[in-house]
Write an enzyme that holds these catalytic residues in place. Structure first.
Site, mmCIF file in Angstrom:
data_model
loop_
_atom_site.group_PDB
_atom_site.id
_atom_site.type_symbol
_atom_site.label_atom_id
_atom_site.label_comp_id
_atom_site.label_asym_id
_atom_site.label_seq_id
_atom_site.Cartn_x
_atom_site.Cartn_y
_atom_site.Cartn_z
ATOM 1 N N LYS A 186 0.822 -1.207 0.000
ATOM 2 C CA LYS A 186 0.000 0.000 0.000
ATOM 3 C C LYS A 186 0.866 1.272 0.000
ATOM 4 C CE LYS A 186 -4.006 -2.052 0.002
ATOM 5 N NZ LYS A 186 -3.589 -3.446 -0.235
HETATM 6 C C1 LIG Z 1 -9.812 -2.752 -1.469
HETATM 7 C C2 LIG Z 1 -9.152 -3.495 -0.365
HETATM 8 N N1 LIG Z 1 -9.823 -3.719 0.770
HETATM 9 C C3 LIG Z 1 -9.257 -4.372 1.802
HETATM 10 C C4 LIG Z 1 -7.973 -4.868 1.711
HETATM 11 C C5 LIG Z 1 -7.403 -5.638 2.849
HETATM 12 O O1 LIG Z 1 -6.263 -5.074 3.383
HETATM 13 P P1 LIG Z 1 -5.182 -6.003 4.120
HETATM 14 O O2 LIG Z 1 -4.335 -6.666 3.091
HETATM 15 O O3 LIG Z 1 -4.408 -5.012 4.946
HETATM 16 O O4 LIG Z 1 -5.944 -6.946 4.964
HETATM 17 C C6 LIG Z 1 -7.244 -4.678 0.542
HETATM 18 C C7 LIG Z 1 -5.875 -5.214 0.399
HETATM 19 O O5 LIG Z 1 -5.337 -5.313 -0.663
HETATM 20 C C8 LIG Z 1 -7.848 -3.971 -0.525
HETATM 21 O O6 LIG Z 1 -7.203 -3.780 -1.674
#
Ligand SMILES: Cc1ncc(COP(=O)(O)O)c(C=O)c1O
Length: 396
Positions: A186
């Site tokens: 990210k």
């Molecule tokens: C749109 C979206 N929502 C939620 C998440 C979940 O994040 P995490 O990987 O920190 O659990 C991601 C991760 O890529 C995402 O792209």
């Protein structure tokens, strides 16, 4: 993005400050931690950076979404409208709280179509969960107006959109609650981490407790806390928060780099006849982590993605992606779970996931995104822009 491309001395210093005390946990151990509270500091910094009253760090974006849903009281029997183009965390978090995902089409914003959301509302709808994909916003005016009209909760997934805004307000801070991800790929990364943001103090207090086994954090020490409700462990560690602190300070730099580089790529691609770009409801608020564009038809989009990859560029052809687009969510379609779901929920999941989504298909089969790097030199950016335009032109 991603933010790790610009890791440096700041990240190392913050982490070392935690290692010097050895207190890796975010709560308690007040004496030995010698005043070092990295998670608390990062929460305060997020509030300032995003213009929100409360931020609750969690272990991931997925756990932030789950925490936000739980804190808003969304659970069994509640339908939540989510997009066909997102990340699997959308339905994972809904199922984690026992809510029913209801899929709705995306449009040329690559986010929820307000018209499709309206058509999906039933008497059981509790919330709408737009996902601000690839660094930019859903049509929040239309979605918020619809939620207000129908008395629905608006839960924003801003996991891919750190630094992005809509009409001057940070994404995630416009609905009742929003979720951020700070995973390794990210714009701002902690390695793993996430946050719920909200202006509602009661919702934040529930997030604070839920993400730490229901602790109210009001006791004289951890052992003296009460547990007004059941929670779980979605805590972030001090080490992760320390990395995030250093990264968040760099966010303005990340945004400036991304916006400059994206402009160069977009201007080059705009010269190629037949290419159109993702519609942004507020172009000023794009965090510019991706350039997303459309080819006139599926065959050409596939060929363009292949040509880009052949030229050494990253090309996300989402239509074939099994994390991000409904067409390939086979595990969801089959209701393939390890721990059994209640039968009505399993049936509803299978029904929504196996529906045809011709309007989403018509958009997604033509869409390609390419990420914008933080470490590209100006010359490299220009070279990539030329390569991108040449690769796409070669198939048209
Ligand atoms: C749109 C979206 N929502 C939620 C998440 C979940 O994040 P995490 O990987 O920190 O659990 C991601 C991760 O890529 C995402 O792209």
């Amino acid at each position: 993005m991603p933010g790790w491309e610009l890791f440096g001395e700041d990240e190392r210093r913050e982490v070392n400050e935690v290692l010097e005390t050895g207190i890796l946990m975010r709560y308690g151990f007040d004496g030995p931690r010698r005043g070092r509270w990295k998670a608390k500091e990062l929460e305060a910094a997020l509030c300032r950076a995003l213009g929100t009253r409360h931020a609750q760090l969690t272990s991931s974006g997925t756990s932030a979404l789950t925490t936000a849903l739980a804190a808003l009281g969304i659970g069994a029997g509640d339908e939540v409208i989510m997009p066909t183009f997102t990340f699997v965390a959308s339905f994972e978090s809904l199922l984690a709280v026992g809510a029913t995902p209801v899929l709705a089409d995306v449009d040329d914003t690559l986010t929820l179509s307000p018209a499709a959301v309206r058509a999906a509302v039933t008497p059981r709808t509790r919330a709408v969960m737009p996902v601000h994909m690839c660094g930019a916003m859903a049509d929040l005016s239309a979605l918020k107006a619809l939620c207000d009209e129908k008395k629905l909760l608006l839960v924003e997934d801003a996991c891919q959109a750190t630094g992005a805004t809509y009409r001057g307000k940070a994404l995630g801070t416009i609905g009742h609650a929003g979720a951020y991800s700070f995973d390794f790929v990210k714009t701002v990364t902690c390695g793993e981490g996430g946050a719920v943001v909200t202006d509602d103090e009661a919702v934040w207090r529930r997030c604070d407790g839920y993400s730490d086994h229901g602790h109210d954090h009001l006791g004289a020490d951890r052992g003296a806390d009460l547990h007004p409700f059941l929670g779980t462990n979605f805590r972030i560690s001090e080490l992760h928060a320390a990395v995030g602190l250093a990264q968040l300070r760099k966010l303005p730099t990340f945004l400036a780099i991304q916006r400059r580089a994206k402009k160069v790529l977009k201007e080059a691609l705009a010269q190629v006849p037949g290419v159109t770009f993702r519609r942004l409801p507020d172009p000023e608020g794009d965090n510019a982590s991706f350039l997303s564009f459309f080819l006139p038809e599926e065959r050409l989009a596939r060929a363009a993605a292949k040509a880009m990859q052949g030229a050494g560029m990253a090309a996300m052809y989402w239509y074939d992606n099994n994390w991000h687009y409904v067409r390939r969510w086979d595990h969801l379609k089959q209701g393939a779970v390890l721990a059994r779901l209640p039968e009505p929920l399993r049936a509803a999941v299978t029904a929504t996931a196996t529906r045809a989504f011709p309007a989403s298909d018509a958009v997604m089969c033509r869409a390609i995104s390419t990420p914008i790097g933080l470490a590209w030199s100006e010359a490299e950016t220009r070279e990539r822009a030329a390569k991108l335009a040449a690769a796409v032109r070669s198939v048209l």
